[in-house]
Design an enzyme around this catalytic site. Structure first.
Site, PDB file in Angstrom:
ATOM      1  N   GLY A  10      35.842  30.025  32.113  1.00  0.00           N
ATOM      2  CA  GLY A  10      37.069  29.870  33.057  1.00  0.00           C
ATOM      3  C   GLY A  10      36.920  30.968  34.296  1.00  0.00           C
ATOM      4  O   GLY A  10      38.570  31.071  35.112  1.00  0.00           O
ATOM      5  N   THR A  11      35.802  31.226  33.746  1.00  0.00           N
ATOM      6  CA  THR A  11      36.293  32.207  35.876  1.00  0.00           C
ATOM      7  C   THR A  11      36.135  31.799  36.555  1.00  0.00           C
ATOM      8  O   THR A  11      37.312  32.376  37.385  1.00  0.00           O
ATOM      9  CB  THR A  11      35.171  33.291  35.456  1.00  0.00           C
ATOM     10  OG1 THR A  11      33.735  32.448  36.164  1.00  0.00           O
ATOM     11  CG2 THR A  11      34.114  34.342  34.531  1.00  0.00           C
ATOM     12  N   ASN A  12      36.679  30.262  37.126  1.00  0.00           N
ATOM     13  CA  ASN A  12      36.588  29.541  38.089  1.00  0.00           C
ATOM     14  C   ASN A  12      38.561  29.343  38.116  1.00  0.00           C
ATOM     15  O   ASN A  12      39.161  30.048  38.643  1.00  0.00           O
ATOM     16  CB  ASN A  12      36.126  28.797  38.591  1.00  0.00           C
ATOM     17  CG  ASN A  12      35.113  28.708  39.922  1.00  0.00           C
ATOM     18  OD1 ASN A  12      35.156  29.017  40.394  1.00  0.00           O
ATOM     19  ND2 ASN A  12      33.954  28.507  38.147  1.00  0.00           N
ATOM     20  N   MET A  51      32.439  19.603  31.744  1.00  0.00           N
ATOM     21  CA  MET A  51      31.218  19.586  31.675  1.00  0.00           C
ATOM     22  C   MET A  51      30.926  18.152  31.113  1.00  0.00           C
ATOM     23  O   MET A  51      30.067  17.809  29.484  1.00  0.00           O
ATOM     24  CB  MET A  51      30.509  20.052  30.261  1.00  0.00           C
ATOM     25  CG  MET A  51      30.572  21.849  30.693  1.00  0.00           C
ATOM     26  SD  MET A  51      29.593  21.865  32.224  1.00  0.00           S
ATOM     27  CE  MET A  51      27.797  21.974  31.472  1.00  0.00           C
ATOM     28  N   HIS A  55      30.511  23.146  42.562  1.00  0.00           N
ATOM     29  CA  HIS A  55      29.314  22.726  42.084  1.00  0.00           C
ATOM     30  C   HIS A  55      28.647  23.925  42.515  1.00  0.00           C
ATOM     31  O   HIS A  55      28.523  24.346  43.143  1.00  0.00           O
ATOM     32  CB  HIS A  55      28.926  21.494  42.205  1.00  0.00           C
ATOM     33  CG  HIS A  55      27.201  21.627  41.891  1.00  0.00           C
ATOM     34  ND1 HIS A  55      27.307  20.753  40.225  1.00  0.00           N
ATOM     35  CD2 HIS A  55      26.615  21.081  42.183  1.00  0.00           C
ATOM     36  CE1 HIS A  55      25.862  20.366  40.401  1.00  0.00           C
ATOM     37  NE2 HIS A  55      25.331  20.884  41.850  1.00  0.00           N
TER      38      HIS A  55
END
Ligand code: GRF
Length: 185
Positions: A14-16, A88, A107
């Site tokens: 979850g860094t984005n 995912m 992506h």
């Protein structure tokens, strides 16, 4: 400015998601992260939901009842944008019908190159000198929707999967934020 209510879908670290939440707290950012959906209750990214006090839900795409209740929740909360950030699973048809043109993804390659999984491995096997990331609209064809923004990085001869991933993720955070700004400009 009324900020678009947005839901971020995650499966992992979850860094984005974190980068998007931070941007969304900036003045004049066009979206607000109203809720988070994870494909797993074990996803580390859910910690950001807790830290930033954002409601979150677990989506089991194989359970039709669960899918319907998530779709209802999104509708009741007037969600107008879905951001996939390391999600995912394949989104079911129902999501595409209800949110046509309103789902975007990030992506870790310069699409149309290296669609799908194992991107870094395939990039390293190639003779490419440059790679990067792409923010694009999501359609039912894998990693093939219209591109919104790309960012590039150089590949060094001593790069490995770990270093490549780290370099790409660094530009991903900026790319996702800039792509969202571009969408609503
Ligand atoms: C990102 O590198 C993104 O390109 C890919 O999945 C990764 C998710 O990382 N789709 P994180 O969960 O945002 O840290």
């Amino acid at each position: 400015m009324v900020r678009k209510k947005t839901c971020v879908f995650i499966s992992g670290t979850g860094t984005n998601l974190k980068a998007l939440i931070k941007s969304s707290r900036e003045y004049n950012f066009p979206i607000n992260i109203s809720c988070i959906i994870s494909s797993s209750k074990k996803a580390n990214g859910l910690n950001y939901a807790k830290i930033y006090k954002i409601p979150y839900y677990i989506l089991n795409i194989n359970n039709q009842l669960n899918v319907e209740s998530i779709l209802l929740m999104l509708r009741e909360n007037n969600i107008s944008l879905i951001c996939l950030a390391g999600y995912m699973r394949i989104l079911g048809k129902k999501f595409f019908n209800k949110f046509s043109g309103k789902i975007i993804n990030i992506h870790p390659s310069l699409l149309p190159k290296y669609k799908g999984l194992d991107t870094f491995k395939r990039v390293l096997k190639s003779k490419d000198k440059i790679t990067g990331c792409t923010v694009h609209y999501v359609t039912d064809k894998l990693d093939s929707g219209k591109r919104i923004l790309q960012k590039k990085i150089f590949i060094n001869s001593n790069d490995n999967e770990k270093t490549l991933k780290a370099k790409i993720q660094k530009v991903e955070y900026k790319a996702y934020t800039e792509a969202v700004i571009r969408m609503y400009k």
